[in-house]
Design an enzyme around this catalytic site. Structure first.
Site, PDB file in Angstrom:
ATOM      1  N   SER A 172      -9.394   8.249  43.866  1.00  0.00           N
ATOM      2  CA  SER A 172      -8.719   9.026  42.826  1.00  0.00           C
ATOM      3  C   SER A 172      -9.666   9.439  41.713  1.00  0.00           C
ATOM      4  O   SER A 172     -10.608   8.713  41.384  1.00  0.00           O
ATOM      5  CB  SER A 172      -7.596   8.189  42.191  1.00  0.00           C
ATOM      6  OG  SER A 172      -6.685   7.762  43.163  1.00  0.00           O
ATOM      7  N   HIS A 212      -0.307   5.553  39.606  1.00  0.00           N
ATOM      8  CA  HIS A 212      -0.498   4.561  40.680  1.00  0.00           C
ATOM      9  C   HIS A 212      -0.101   3.154  40.244  1.00  0.00           C
ATOM     10  O   HIS A 212       0.497   2.406  41.024  1.00  0.00           O
ATOM     11  CB  HIS A 212      -1.941   4.596  41.186  1.00  0.00           C
ATOM     12  CG  HIS A 212      -2.257   5.839  41.964  1.00  0.00           C
ATOM     13  ND1 HIS A 212      -1.625   6.157  43.145  1.00  0.00           N
ATOM     14  CD2 HIS A 212      -3.119   6.871  41.723  1.00  0.00           C
ATOM     15  CE1 HIS A 212      -2.087   7.306  43.604  1.00  0.00           C
ATOM     16  NE2 HIS A 212      -3.003   7.778  42.760  1.00  0.00           N
TER      17      HIS A 212
END
Lengths: 442, 442, 442, 442
Positions: free
Chosen positions: B301, B377
């Site tokens: 990410s 997340h």
């Protein structure tokens, strides 16, 4: 205790710890425990364990006996309302500043927490179906427990949203439909009982038969409502021949009329969430596409309230019935009144006139037709097309309507107009001959 | 003017007469006309012509230019609130008798009529998609038009209900997926651009690639969100090799790690209606079933807020950075700071420590991580697993995070616990080494 | 006469004119007419009207009574051979020049025109199914009409090509399978009768039951063969408990053994075109994928030839049976021999030994096992695993095998080897204990 | 060497042992080895290892270079014929007793073992596709290797059986077709090249475009043949406007004509196994069902042999062309002959007459039309409807036919009749004006 262990398994060890179920050896067996679990579900900010708890609540509810379930329903109705303090504050704020924003805050504050609870329960696997069944329980208790009404209102509000017509899918039901769906058609047929699989096959397989149902993506193998159709050459005047065992089917290509002879709701828990109108319209369109030679779409419908209404009229000396007519109708009190065929002919003629009058003049307090089936079809935009005497000679048919059945006509080009006339002006849309019949003097 | 005539055709002659459109030769071209039509839709009791009118409103809205659309949105926000008199009466009733029933009545009275309007618009064919696009317009105008917020709230409220997770369906996207869906994947990929059909094929066809999307029954061919996955032998520390053109694919059977390297929302009009968390969890389960040898599920990410935060820290003399560290980081101001590889190594080491600190200490006013991707997340229950320097050497990567990327780990057995820790206690769940790194002194 | 008019309609007016059927008012009712039509079909170069004529032939054949059909079958067998003159010429050419080309010409010349006829009939809509049924008729007549053999050979040759395994598709049959297929499962179950739809549901719905069938693209809704499977914890030694009505199903996850307890061919017209072996192997693979904990795949099979063989042995004084054994077995002549449980135990022990001997030593003239079920499973590469006495106490079971049943084991890693041993060397592959049993002296 | 190890893996260890491949470390790399493996496959009675060996042969063949493959093809053609001794014996037996049974035995004996080999290869996974590709190789070599003809005959014989029309399935190809199929449409379009995905979309997505393909159950994602259709208001006289980029599509409902403007075979290995006729007829029926207002079904077809034929005629002084006509046509030798539009008009008029003559009089030695496209469509039962000059102004169009294209008309009610006329009597079915044109004198 396999079900119990199933249930325990359904809430994972970790989930149970998280929600403070650590100590429980068995799922909640008391209404109070279920309600407590519901409060837990509602109170948590984290949603990770949410679906597991929701599932546990619905399972535990199902494990309860009838009084236990009622207790849960009453708990949900009595508690889980709007937060009093928050609502009062919102009212005060709104009264100080009646802006759209303050109104919106007030609306949010006034929402019963029950609705959020139902939304969260709905996220459990198979949650929607369980909620539909919970409402089924509720409706059975409602007459004796008017306090359940607030819960019912919330369920109806949310069901209307989840079951809006955009989600409904029409599917043809035939002899190549999966057996697990067909067995539900057998179970749910409410108008003309399907006795067994052979009887079912006779309703589905011949080329002059059709059946269509609505399905919903979250209730996968559960039909919501279905309609059975017979293709015929003429508008039928009696139910017997339509559902008889023997007979050669009509070639689909020779059919000119599609007869909706049975419409059954499958989910009592969805009572009041109306799909029937939409289903009929979609089926009419589907049939027109498949068989362009079809020109006429009618029902062959029962008249459930007729005999009861007529009994009253027969007692009213100042009513529309002449004395000799009242005398003639006395024959109806004997079960075998059709045995004397000459007299039966006379009676039928009079019954037709009475029925026409029943449809056009007998009204509820809300100025709608007394007959519930008429309310349904007229509300859908159909027209009362024809009155048929001697049309249902079964015991039930004779008892509820002295054998009378009617055809409602669905004319796609007129449906909107008819519907508006009925919805806006409470007009009873009927064919000319029916109207004339209603005005005839004896 | 083919679109115009299409539109006129879409409201049948009879429907138009019924709703008083008889005289119009062309569809409404002014915001005021659209608003008027909306009032018509809301006011009618009969629903037969409803879907046609709803369709006409949505079509007419689409025909307007940008100022016209804004005007409609403002009309809908300013008007269409709760009925003032009815609401006041309900308040009075509730204050006299704060029963569940009176609270329910108050709730109903406080509902903005806008919500019922949106519900009716939703019943038009393709209505849901048009409403999602209308909200897309709205979000663009919202910053400059805070009065649109009430309309946005109503849309969010209803979208949350219609798009609840029970309706979402996960589908694998591969090279045998219909082209009309694939072209949307090309269009909507937001993280690592897909250049053309050949590039798309490279993301889908090799056996070490997977792609999954959520679909909704009312938005049939429109993916809502999709995630691209690479199967690897080890947790990857850089994006370049993952999306490079060349290279032999890994045999799926040899993969041990599934890397979620790109998650893209497709419908800006659904912003704030969150599906991402659920999609990742479902994909993890699906992959586990298909490839039982997979042991690790991570993301690779971006860290969008890191460079900006660090710039501020570098200016803060009393911060955690030592003077010599601040001096070392001055190199970052030159674009080519990685040219001197020895120094770059030193800087990377320091950046890793800074990044750890960034994740564990930099917070929003609501005490949540400053980094938006981290919020997503961690909120899903993932753990911050590893910090990778020199991981994204693209210009954008260097600019936003000096090349740093991170892995978030999805461990199904821990997701709930992590999520609760984050949701309830705002805890940042991170792997031991990351935590240690954050505590290191220079 | 609806069928007749259907038939006439099936050959369009123009087609009929083209093929000289102009004058006929009704379809051919005599075998000779059908044969004539077959000659027409074969003789025409143009294929446009071909499928219509093929359809007409198959319909007309079906309309004939049994003697009429037999006459057609004999016509097809007697005539429609190779063209004598052409064949003689090809022989002469080949003898002059035995080149590959001349051999190919000879092969073509020797092909019975019957084969081309069957190929053309096959192109009619539903032609394949009708040809399968025609062979069904043929097989019934074959014993008394050996001249039909040439036609049968041609059918087998072409069926083998059309039904080659590449076309077969395996499908799971369960309670969500279309009813029109399920009714065929009820009809075709040949081993353990399915009484009705409820009985069928018990075979399909519990989680420890499976059923799989082969389908063919040209016989869409017609299963070719199906196998019923029970999931169990241990290799079962008796059929009763497996098909009993009551009982809690085993959780699929707890199963270790898959038992193929019934295999039924559906199309007698495809006798000799073998699919069974392939189906079992595919089902084993499918089950392994779905339930990796399954370790053992066995049948529970009848032993149809055992009692008959034993009766003979019992009469042979010089056989392997000792005198006292022969005396003990005399009890078998009474139907209730199991009533005396002590003696039954002794008899069962002896029966096990006899059965082992039966399997390992009783052979056909072609040196293959006398038992037809053994031929099937050993030919598929299974191993004779275990002999079970008292395993089938139904009247049929006692009559044909004194209650003995056996398990054949399918071990995917050994199937090829076993098959080769059997196919190449006629070896009877059996488990050690069975072999030992066969060698035991009384 | 990943392909090699793949191959080795595809034959399991045990299979390899069984077939004597134990020693091989690598797959056969020489034609002779492949042929030897083919003999092994053919010789074994047991079939268990058959599919693995078949797979190995097909893989090994594919690994060979072009000369290696040719060597295999020649081996298969030269060897693998009928068994000489067995055939001689069968001939003798037949000559002694020419009964159907002996003829059948002779037929079997004369069958080249090659056919059985091909049948067994076909049972390998993906075997059918590999055999189609093998024939593709063969066809390329056939002109220079006439000895391959026997192998080709066997392949054609078996392909005709496996690809008989009963197995073919027609599917609409549109923009929602899977990408892996669409990319084949791009690749196989043979008539009017599809440049890229955007070009493809223009052929599929507008509502006045259709595309249909035939598929076969064993070649799942491989189209066999496809046809592209444009819906128009009139019979088109030129290809340019049909495939132009710009332009508003016609509303499907306004179309009266369906134009088949491109038919492409996808599998060269299936050359001679004709599907085109059937596809067009099925598409005509499909379109009629979907769009009942369509009245006319035509092609817009090239005339590939015209320019060549005309060049010859122009040199023939005693031909049908007058001297001044021959002079006028001299202009055709310059590429820009259409620049002088007045003269071009004159030439076009003459070309139309020549083309009519070409179609109606130019014949092959077998008395069929010289033009291959005409043979295809007339053979399908179409009628030569109209000759269009200046219809294809592309370089290729000018070169092969001086810009002439024609329409063939498919009239379902006439197809059979036309087909028979052509097939039985070699009649050229043409519209009246075309016939007249052919008879006109200059």
């Amino acid at each position: 205790m396999t079900f119990v262990s199933d249930l325990l398994a359904s809430v994972s060890r970790r989930s149970r710890e998280l929600i403070g179920l650590k100590a429980v050896e068995a799922p909640p067996r008391h209404a109070a425990d279920v309600t407590a679990l519901a409060r837990t579900l509602l109170s948590r900010r984290g949603e990770a364990s949410g679906t597991a708890v929701a599932r546990a609540i619905l399972d535990a509810y199902r494990l309860l006996d009838a009084p236990g379930r009622l207790a849960v329903l009453r708990d949900l109705s009595g508690g889980f309302g709007a937060d009093r303090a928050r609502l009062d504050a919102a009212i005060a704020a709104y009264q100080a500043d009646p802006s759209p924003a303050c109104a919106a805050t007030l609306h949010a504050a006034a929402e019963p927490r029950r609705q959020e609870l139902i939304r969260r329960l709905n996220l459990a696997p198979r949650g929607t179906l369980d909620l539909v069944r919970l409402r089924d329980d509720l409706l059975a208790h409602l007459p004796d427990n008017p306090d359940l009404k607030v819960l019912d209102d919330d369920l109806v509000h949310l069901f209307s949203s989840w079951f809006n017509r955009g989600f409904l899918v029409v599917r043809r039901i035939d002899w190549s439909t999966p057996a697990n769906i067909l067995e539900k058609i057998i179970r749910y047929e409410a108008v003309h009982e399907i006795r067994d699989w052979d009887d079912l096959r006779r309703r589905l397989q011949p080329e002059d038969r059709r059946c269509y149902a609505f399905f919903h993506p979250r209730l996968e193998d559960e039909p919501l409502i279905f309609v059975e159709v017979a293709l015929t050459a003429e508008i039928p005047g009696a139910i017997g021949p339509l559902i008889a065992e023997e007979g050669t089917p009509l070639a689909a290509d020779d059919a000119r009329v599609a007869v909706f002879y049975s419409i059954s709701n499958c989910q009592t828990g969805l009572a009041g969430i109306s799909f029937g109108s939409l289903l009929i319209k979609q089926v009419v369109e589907e049939l027109k596409r498949e068989l362009p030679k079809l020109t006429t779409f009618v029902t062959l419908s029962p008249v459930p309230g007729f005999a009861k209404w007529l009994a009253k009229e027969r007692k009213t000396e100042t009513g529309f019935l002449l004395d000799e007519e009242r005398t003639l109708l006395d024959a109806l009190d004997a079960l075998d009144w059709r045995a004397d065929s000459l007299r039966a002919q006379k009676i039928d003629k009079l019954l037709a006139r009475c029925a026409a009058r029943y449809f056009l003049t007998a009204k509820t307090s809300g100025n709608r037709p007394l007959d519930p089936v008429a309310r349904f079809h007229l509300g859908n935009g159909a027209r009362l097309e024809r009155i048929n005497t001697g049309a249902d000679l079964s015991e039930a048919g004779l008892r509820q309507s002295h054998g009378v059945m009617v055809n409602y006509l669905y004319d796609l080009g007129r449906i909107e107009e008819n519907h508006e006339a009925y919805a806006e002006r409470r007009e009873i849309v009927a064919a000319g001959p029916v109207k004339k019949l209603a005005e005839q003097k004896g």
